[in-house]
Scaffold this motif. Structure first.
Motif, PDB file in Angstrom:
ATOM      1  N   GLN A 196       0.842  -1.205   0.000  1.00  0.00           N
ATOM      2  CA  GLN A 196       0.000   0.000   0.000  1.00  0.00           C
ATOM      3  C   GLN A 196       0.882   1.261   0.000  1.00  0.00           C
ATOM      4  OE1 GLN A 196      -3.479   0.156  -0.086  1.00  0.00           O
ATOM      5  NE2 GLN A 196      -3.209   2.382  -0.229  1.00  0.00           N
ATOM      6  N   TYR A 199       3.016   1.577  -3.404  1.00  0.00           N
ATOM      7  CA  TYR A 199       2.256   2.050  -4.571  1.00  0.00           C
ATOM      8  C   TYR A 199       1.732   3.472  -4.362  1.00  0.00           C
ATOM      9  CZ  TYR A 199       2.640  -2.307  -7.123  1.00  0.00           C
ATOM     10  OH  TYR A 199       3.132  -3.372  -7.820  1.00  0.00           O
ATOM     11  N   GLN A 200       1.437   3.813  -3.111  1.00  0.00           N
ATOM     12  CA  GLN A 200       0.996   5.186  -2.860  1.00  0.00           C
ATOM     13  C   GLN A 200       2.151   6.154  -3.138  1.00  0.00           C
ATOM     14  OE1 GLN A 200      -2.358   5.726  -1.995  1.00  0.00           O
ATOM     15  NE2 GLN A 200      -1.853   7.843  -2.496  1.00  0.00           N
ATOM     16  N   HIS A 203       2.399   6.615  -6.776  1.00  0.00           N
ATOM     17  CA  HIS A 203       1.336   7.534  -7.212  1.00  0.00           C
ATOM     18  C   HIS A 203       1.724   8.982  -6.930  1.00  0.00           C
ATOM     19  CE1 HIS A 203      -2.578   9.173  -8.043  1.00  0.00           C
ATOM     20  NE2 HIS A 203      -2.642   9.679  -6.817  1.00  0.00           N
ATOM     21  N   TYR A 266      -3.916   5.632 -15.517  1.00  0.00           N
ATOM     22  CA  TYR A 266      -3.339   4.304 -15.263  1.00  0.00           C
ATOM     23  C   TYR A 266      -3.862   3.275 -16.256  1.00  0.00           C
ATOM     24  CZ  TYR A 266      -1.368   5.864 -10.838  1.00  0.00           C
ATOM     25  OH  TYR A 266      -0.619   6.516  -9.889  1.00  0.00           O
ATOM     26  N   LEU A 274      -2.823  -3.832  -8.880  1.00  0.00           N
ATOM     27  CA  LEU A 274      -3.189  -3.234  -7.590  1.00  0.00           C
ATOM     28  C   LEU A 274      -4.272  -4.054  -6.899  1.00  0.00           C
ATOM     29  CD1 LEU A 274      -3.361   0.622  -8.346  1.00  0.00           C
ATOM     30  CD2 LEU A 274      -1.458  -0.703  -7.429  1.00  0.00           C
ATOM     31  N   VAL A 279      -4.168  -3.470  -2.983  1.00  0.00           N
ATOM     32  CA  VAL A 279      -3.864  -2.057  -2.751  1.00  0.00           C
ATOM     33  C   VAL A 279      -5.014  -1.189  -3.256  1.00  0.00           C
ATOM     34  CG1 VAL A 279      -2.370  -0.147  -3.502  1.00  0.00           C
ATOM     35  CG2 VAL A 279      -1.352  -2.339  -2.835  1.00  0.00           C
ATOM     36  N   LEU A 281      -5.451   2.615  -3.983  1.00  0.00           N
ATOM     37  CA  LEU A 281      -4.754   3.906  -4.021  1.00  0.00           C
ATOM     38  C   LEU A 281      -5.680   5.029  -3.625  1.00  0.00           C
ATOM     39  CD1 LEU A 281      -2.600   4.084  -7.276  1.00  0.00           C
ATOM     40  CD2 LEU A 281      -1.872   3.601  -4.937  1.00  0.00           C
ATOM     41  N   GLU A 282      -5.113   5.965  -2.890  1.00  0.00           N
ATOM     42  CA  GLU A 282      -5.869   7.185  -2.619  1.00  0.00           C
ATOM     43  C   GLU A 282      -5.577   8.146  -3.776  1.00  0.00           C
ATOM     44  OE1 GLU A 282      -5.046  11.081  -0.428  1.00  0.00           O
ATOM     45  OE2 GLU A 282      -5.028   9.503   1.124  1.00  0.00           O
ATOM     46  N   ILE A 283      -6.580   8.295  -4.640  1.00  0.00           N
ATOM     47  CA  ILE A 283      -6.425   9.180  -5.809  1.00  0.00           C
ATOM     48  C   ILE A 283      -7.504  10.254  -5.721  1.00  0.00           C
ATOM     49  CG2 ILE A 283      -6.322   9.331  -8.324  1.00  0.00           C
ATOM     50  CD1 ILE A 283      -5.769   6.373  -8.477  1.00  0.00           C
TER      51      ILE A 283
END
Ligand code: BGP
Length: 470
Positions: A196, A199-200, A203, A266, A274, A279, A281-283
């Motif tokens: 997590q 990958y964050q 990002h 993406y 992901l 995971v 992601l906070e997007i």
């Protein structure tokens, strides 16, 4: 067959601040992560700067830049790639105002390049995150780094935007998957870092890269912004489709970074990864908007190719390379185990061009080798025919790719002057056309000597590739 390079092709060489400048505590510079990595990017850091860390003094470019740039000019360089040390401009990384002494140093470097008619190619962040950002925020795992990086980049565009046309946002952005400290300023060791957080962090870097691309367009409309990818073509170890699929997955892990930079969102295979690793992601909506600011060109480093196989028992890691992969049984390797594959460069150029349709810039390529300083006709030099052969063969493949229709902006050899290695922190892993008298134990006069490859490259540039041996 003669190789024809386009007019205006940007021939040159590449470096990074932490590997050449030294002066780690001069001019108001703060510490960077490199100042606590005496053994290189593949090894754990130590607590603070130690005497055995060659990067603290490196090759003293900070004080010898004029002499070195004069040598680059003598070879006929059209461009010189260097990075700005973030911790010279913002010693801690999270301050409000920049350090004027740091900015003034790069003004002097740019003056010198201008005087010599050499086009600067600037990396904004090359494996040298301010140490404070690593300690306080665990580097790019923290969203606030986007703002710090934006503030830093804005200062650079305001100060140098009228003098620098070509900018790279993050060196080898995909390397963060393998060396999170070096490429992401993340102090948590890879084995303990959650997927997590990893990958964050990726990002955050991708958003930061896109955001400063927008900022550059506002402040310096003539600037060209590129992403920078560690390219490593992956072949299937056998014709078994499962091996081919495994090779594709490896490629995709690298493509994803270029896809986001060139398409602005993406790709599906990345979102699937992901989901599979759990995971989320906070997007934010703003992130999605930012990502739409795609790059003007794609730059990459190329040293070697690797193989992949579906069978986990065969997935032995390639020696000494940060990305892993299975050594190719058909290829020879360098003294550091990096597999030499000139044709792989033509493959990457075709592949990236077809995929992204953006001009490509080869900003790193070269052979790290042990050199012997000898005396020839009263002059001290290195007879580095092995380096000449490596570079010749790779450049011939660049020529082939140009004939294939690929748009190539330029080529900068890595470590055009000997410097400290990123992966192993050695000086004995030499890439340069210019030998620097400094040894792994820190001894040496720092004197510079032209190697045989110096005159060879000078001729290649003067003939725009015409002197290459096909
Ligand atoms: C790339 C980095 C460079 C560089 C080069 C050669 O990964 O962008 O900073 O050093 O590889 O690697 P090494 O120095 O480990 O031989």
């Amino acid at each position: 067959m003669t190789i024809t390079f386009p007019g205006g092709f940007l021939w040159g060489g590449a470096t990074a601040a932490n590997q050449i400048e030294g002066a780690y505590d001069q001019g108001g510079k703060g510490l960077s992560i490199q100042d606590i990595m005496p053994s290189g990017g593949m090894f754990p850091p130590v607590k603070g700067p130690t005497e055995d860390n060659l990067k603290l003094e490196a090759i003293d470019f900070y004080n010898r830049y004029a002499e070195d740039i004069a040598l680059f000019a003598e070879m006929g360089f059209k461009t010189f790639r260097f990075s700005i040390a973030w911790s010279r401009i913002f010693p801690n990384g999270d301050e409000e105002t920049p350090n004027e002494e740091g900015l003034a140093f790069y003004d002097r470097v740019l003056d010198e390049l201008e005087k010599r008619g050499i086009e600067p190619l600037v990396t904004i962040s090359h494996y040298e995150t301010p140490l404070h950002l690593a300690r306080e925020y665990d580097g790019w795992t923290d969203r606030r780094l986007i703002d710090f990086y934006e503030r830093y980049a804005k200062v650079l565009f305001e100060r140098f935007g009228s003098r620098v046309k070509y900018w790279l946002t993050f060196n080898e952005i995909n390397a963060i998957m393998h060396v999170p400290l070096m490429a992401g300023g993340i102090l948590t060791p890879l084995e303990q870092l959650s997927k997590q957080d990893l990958y964050q962090a990726i990002h955050h870097e991708l958003v930061a890269s896109a955001r400063v691309t927008r900022v550059a367009r506002e402040i310096a409309p003539d600037a060209k912004i590129g992403c920078m990818i560690l390219a490593m073509p992956t072949y299937p170890l056998t014709p078994d489709p499962e091996d081919a699929l495994q090779a594709l997955h490896s490629e995709q892990a690298n493509y994803a970074f270029g896809d986001v930079h060139c398409r602005g969102y993406y790709p599906g295979y990345f979102l699937r990864t992901l989901r599979e690793v759990g995971v989320e992601l906070e997007i934010t909506d703003q992130d999605r908007e930012d990502l739409k600011n795609t790059v003007d060109f794609v730059s990459f480093s190329y040293y070697m190719s690797v193989c992949q196989a579906a069978d986990p028992d065969k997935q032995a890691s390639g020696e000494g390379n940060i990305m892993g992969g299975i050594p190719n049984p058909t290829l020879k390797a360098s003294e550091w185990g990096w597999q030499i594959d000139p044709v792989g460069l033509r493959i990457v150029l075709n592949d990236y061009w077809d995929r992204w349709q953006k001009p490509l810039f080869i900003v790193e390529n070269g052979l790290g080798a042990k050199d012997q300083l000898v005396e020839v006709d009263g002059t001290r030099t290195v007879e580095d025919d092995y380096r000449i052969a490596y570079l010749n063969d790779h450049l011939v493949q660049v020529g082939e790719a140009i004939l294939d229709g690929v748009d190539v902006l330029g080529y900068t050899t890595w470590g055009c002057i000997d410097l400290v290695s990123a992966s192993t922190a050695q000086l004995s892993k030499r890439y340069g056309f210019i030998y620097v008298d400094r040894n792994d134990d820190g001894t040496g006069t720092l004197e510079r000597f032209r190697k045989k490859s110096f005159n060879w490259y000078k001729e290649v540039i003067a003939t725009n590739g015409g002197s290459l041996t096909v």
